[in-house]
Write a protein that holds these residues in place. Structure first.
Motif, PDB file in Angstrom:
ATOM      1  N   UNK A 283       0.799  -1.230   0.000  1.00 54.70           N
ATOM      2  CA  UNK A 283       0.000   0.000   0.000  1.00 54.70           C
ATOM      3  C   UNK A 283       0.833   1.282   0.000  1.00 54.70           C
ATOM      4  N   UNK A 284       2.178   1.151  -0.089  1.00 56.29           N
ATOM      5  CA  UNK A 284       3.069   2.307  -0.200  1.00 56.29           C
ATOM      6  C   UNK A 284       3.020   3.220   1.027  1.00 56.29           C
ATOM      7  N   UNK A 285       2.601   2.685   2.165  1.00 52.18           N
ATOM      8  CA  UNK A 285       2.531   3.462   3.396  1.00 52.18           C
ATOM      9  C   UNK A 285       3.681   3.086   4.323  1.00 52.18           C
ATOM     10  N   UNK A 286       4.072   3.993   5.235  1.00 49.14           N
ATOM     11  CA  UNK A 286       5.152   3.673   6.171  1.00 49.14           C
ATOM     12  C   UNK A 286       4.814   2.456   7.021  1.00 49.14           C
ATOM     13  N   UNK A 287       5.807   1.630   7.265  1.00 46.24           N
ATOM     14  CA  UNK A 287       5.668   0.446   8.105  1.00 46.24           C
ATOM     15  C   UNK A 287       6.080   0.844   9.526  1.00 46.24           C
TER      16      UNK A 287
ATOM     17  N   UNK B 170      14.978   8.889   9.524  1.00 49.76           N
ATOM     18  CA  UNK B 170      14.203   7.835   8.863  1.00 49.76           C
ATOM     19  C   UNK B 170      13.307   8.414   7.764  1.00 49.76           C
ATOM     20  N   UNK B 171      12.791   9.613   7.982  1.00 51.35           N
ATOM     21  CA  UNK B 171      11.834  10.214   7.045  1.00 51.35           C
ATOM     22  C   UNK B 171      12.393  10.363   5.627  1.00 51.35           C
ATOM     23  N   UNK B 172      13.632  10.854   5.446  1.00 52.44           N
ATOM     24  CA  UNK B 172      14.164  10.938   4.076  1.00 52.44           C
ATOM     25  C   UNK B 172      14.259   9.576   3.384  1.00 52.44           C
ATOM     26  N   UNK B 173      14.507   8.500   4.165  1.00 49.67           N
ATOM     27  CA  UNK B 173      14.562   7.165   3.568  1.00 49.67           C
ATOM     28  C   UNK B 173      13.175   6.768   3.074  1.00 49.67           C
ATOM     29  N   UNK B 174      12.161   7.034   3.898  1.00 50.40           N
ATOM     30  CA  UNK B 174      10.780   6.717   3.517  1.00 50.40           C
ATOM     31  C   UNK B 174      10.400   7.472   2.244  1.00 50.40           C
ATOM     32  N   UNK B 175      10.737   8.757   2.188  1.00 48.78           N
ATOM     33  CA  UNK B 175      10.419   9.563   1.002  1.00 48.78           C
ATOM     34  C   UNK B 175      11.171   9.070  -0.233  1.00 48.78           C
ATOM     35  N   UNK B 176      12.388   8.605  -0.044  1.00 51.70           N
ATOM     36  CA  UNK B 176      13.180   8.101  -1.161  1.00 51.70           C
ATOM     37  C   UNK B 176      12.561   6.827  -1.744  1.00 51.70           C
ATOM     38  N   UNK B 177      11.961   6.013  -0.870  1.00 54.00           N
ATOM     39  CA  UNK B 177      11.419   4.721  -1.297  1.00 54.00           C
ATOM     40  C   UNK B 177       9.980   4.810  -1.791  1.00 54.00           C
ATOM     41  N   UNK B 178       9.122   5.541  -1.069  1.00 56.78           N
ATOM     42  CA  UNK B 178       7.700   5.531  -1.441  1.00 56.78           C
ATOM     43  C   UNK B 178       7.481   6.213  -2.795  1.00 56.78           C
ATOM     44  N   UNK B 179       6.361   5.896  -3.412  1.00 57.09           N
ATOM     45  CA  UNK B 179       6.101   6.365  -4.770  1.00 57.09           C
ATOM     46  C   UNK B 179       5.422   7.725  -4.818  1.00 57.09           C
ATOM     47  N   UNK B 180       4.918   8.190  -3.672  1.00 59.64           N
ATOM     48  CA  UNK B 180       4.233   9.486  -3.684  1.00 59.64           C
ATOM     49  C   UNK B 180       5.251  10.619  -3.601  1.00 59.64           C
ATOM     50  N   UNK B 181       4.779  11.831  -3.723  1.00 58.03           N
ATOM     51  CA  UNK B 181       5.655  13.008  -3.727  1.00 58.03           C
ATOM     52  C   UNK B 181       5.366  13.952  -2.555  1.00 58.03           C
ATOM     53  N   UNK B 182       4.803  13.401  -1.504  1.00 58.59           N
ATOM     54  CA  UNK B 182       4.519  14.184  -0.307  1.00 58.59           C
ATOM     55  C   UNK B 182       5.610  13.949   0.731  1.00 58.59           C
ATOM     56  N   UNK B 183       6.185  15.035   1.218  1.00 54.59           N
ATOM     57  CA  UNK B 183       7.269  14.910   2.193  1.00 54.59           C
ATOM     58  C   UNK B 183       6.750  14.411   3.533  1.00 54.59           C
ATOM     59  N   UNK B 184       7.415  13.365   4.052  1.00 57.39           N
ATOM     60  CA  UNK B 184       7.187  12.927   5.418  1.00 57.39           C
ATOM     61  C   UNK B 184       7.884  13.939   6.328  1.00 57.39           C
ATOM     62  N   UNK B 185       7.413  14.078   7.544  1.00 54.87           N
ATOM     63  CA  UNK B 185       7.995  15.074   8.440  1.00 54.87           C
ATOM     64  C   UNK B 185       9.500  15.016   8.507  1.00 54.87           C
ATOM     65  N   UNK B 186      10.173  16.075   8.092  1.00 61.35           N
ATOM     66  CA  UNK B 186      11.633  16.113   8.091  1.00 61.35           C
ATOM     67  C   UNK B 186      12.267  15.368   6.934  1.00 61.35           C
ATOM     68  N   UNK B 187      11.432  14.907   6.011  1.00 60.32           N
ATOM     69  CA  UNK B 187      11.943  14.141   4.873  1.00 60.32           C
ATOM     70  C   UNK B 187      12.380  15.022   3.725  1.00 60.32           C
ATOM     71  N   UNK B 188      12.417  14.433   2.528  1.00 60.94           N
ATOM     72  CA  UNK B 188      12.856  15.185   1.344  1.00 60.94           C
ATOM     73  C   UNK B 188      12.314  14.519   0.093  1.00 60.94           C
ATOM     74  N   UNK B 189      11.712  15.322  -0.759  1.00 62.10           N
ATOM     75  CA  UNK B 189      11.234  14.835  -2.050  1.00 62.10           C
ATOM     76  C   UNK B 189      12.019  15.539  -3.166  1.00 62.10           C
TER      77      UNK B 189
END
Length: 347
Positions: free
Chosen positions: A103-107, A128-147
């Motif tokens: 489902x492309x959601x954080x585990x 952890x957030x930048x890793x999640x953003x790097x892997x998931x297919x969406x383009x919404x930044x997780x808190x503290x992440x990066x798209x």
């Protein structure tokens, strides 16, 4: 004039001949080097194939208990040297498990484990957030992440993957990570000086070594076969910091008990039930569960639990060496259960 002309022609001929022999010698050396490289490559391939054969034919329990089957000594063969190594990867935390495949959601469970691991390495949870953003297919930044907006502004700009990592080296491209953080030791400089081992038992000394302080020895990255993923940790191969990351209630004494049981059983715990009655795993956790039930998944709504004893994913390296200087290496990640190569590269 005739004499001068003859001397000039002789010198030109000598130069031409010298240049010809020099080029020929270079061509010969190139041919020899290429030949040695080919032989080294074939030796590496033989070692790689031999390792797969050992995995398929030798019972896992014997592989662990023999020791030599996982990392046999080099063998002279075909005018060179050949050897292989087997390294179970499912004793580490797979960074790809941070995002659920279906489902492309954080585990959340994987994120909690990674958070506890990062804490032990002095890495903030926000990494952890930048890793999640790097892997998931969406383009919404997780808190503290990066798209893509972040990576497009780098110099030089970088394209975000938005897909699972095929190898751990890709993590270097993710915001907040570099080669030093992943592949170099994070062991405090004064650690050995301030933590004497003089009064420790042999088991306590064996709990962890210098290599455990390298992040890459605790995490991995591979794309599992099919659309399902088993993120349970193999306790037979998990390093100290990974075991400590399994639960908020995990203790050094519980990790030590796992090590002692492995030693008692010749290096391999075959059944999780061997842990159930041990006092270290009877401590109460959240929801009135015991640590054993939380980890094994028994009596909970967590399918399969967090730990296992059977290794299913192995990193294989076959190495061929000719004349002590020509080296070729083949590396792969092999899914033993599904008989599938998940990753393959030749060096």
């Amino acid at each position: 004039m005739v004499l001068v002309l003859i001397m000039a022609l002789g010198s030109a001929s000598l130069f031409t001949a010298g240049k010809f022999f020099q080029d020929s010698a270079t061509e010969y050396q190139i041919a020899v080097t290429e030949g040695d490289g080919f032989r080294a490559h074939m030796l590496a391939k033989a070692g790689f194939t031999g390792a797969i054969g050992a995995l398929k034919k030798i019972p896992e329990e014997v592989l662990y208990q023999s020791g030599l089957a996982m990392d046999p000594p080099p063998i002279p063969l075909g005018g060179g040297v050949i050897y292989y190594t087997l390294s179970p990867e499912d004793g580490k935390i797979n960074v790809n498990s941070l995002v659920k495949i279906y489902d492309d959601l954080p585990n959340q469970r994987a994120m909690e484990m990674m958070s506890r691991l990062f804490y032990q390495f002095g890495i903030k949870r926000e990494a952890i957030s930048p890793i999640v953003d790097w892997i998931d297919e969406n383009h919404q930044e997780t808190g503290g992440g990066a798209e893509q907006y972040y990576y497009s502004r780098l110099k030089p700009p970088r394209k975000i993957k938005n897909a699972p990592l095929y190898s751990l080296s890709e993590l270097i491209r993710v915001k907040g990570f570099d080669r030093k953080a992943i592949y170099e030791s994070s062991k405090p400089k004064e650690f050995d000086k301030n933590n004497s081992k003089d009064f420790l038992t042999d088991e306590e000394r064996a709990l962890f070594s210098d290599k455990d302080y390298v992040l890459s020895n605790n995490i991995t990255a591979y794309l599992p076969y099919g659309d399902t993923y088993d993120d349970r940790i193999n306790i037979n191969t998990a390093p100290y910091f990974v075991l400590m990351s399994l639960s908020d209630f995990m203790t050094k004494q519980a990790v030590l008990k796992i090590l002692k049981l492995k030693l008692q059983k010749g290096g391999y715990i075959k059944e999780l039930k061997d842990l159930e009655t041990e006092p270290e795993f009877q401590v109460k956790t959240s929801g009135e569960l015991t640590l054993y039930k939380e980890l094994a998944g028994e009596g909970t709504d967590v399918s399969g639990g967090r730990i296992k004893t059977k290794g299913e994913v192995y990193k294989i390296s076959g190495v061929g060496i000719v004349k002590d200087k020509v080296v070729r290496k083949i590396t792969g990640i092999f899914d033993l259960t599904n008989n599938q190569m998940l990753y393959y590269t030749e060096d």
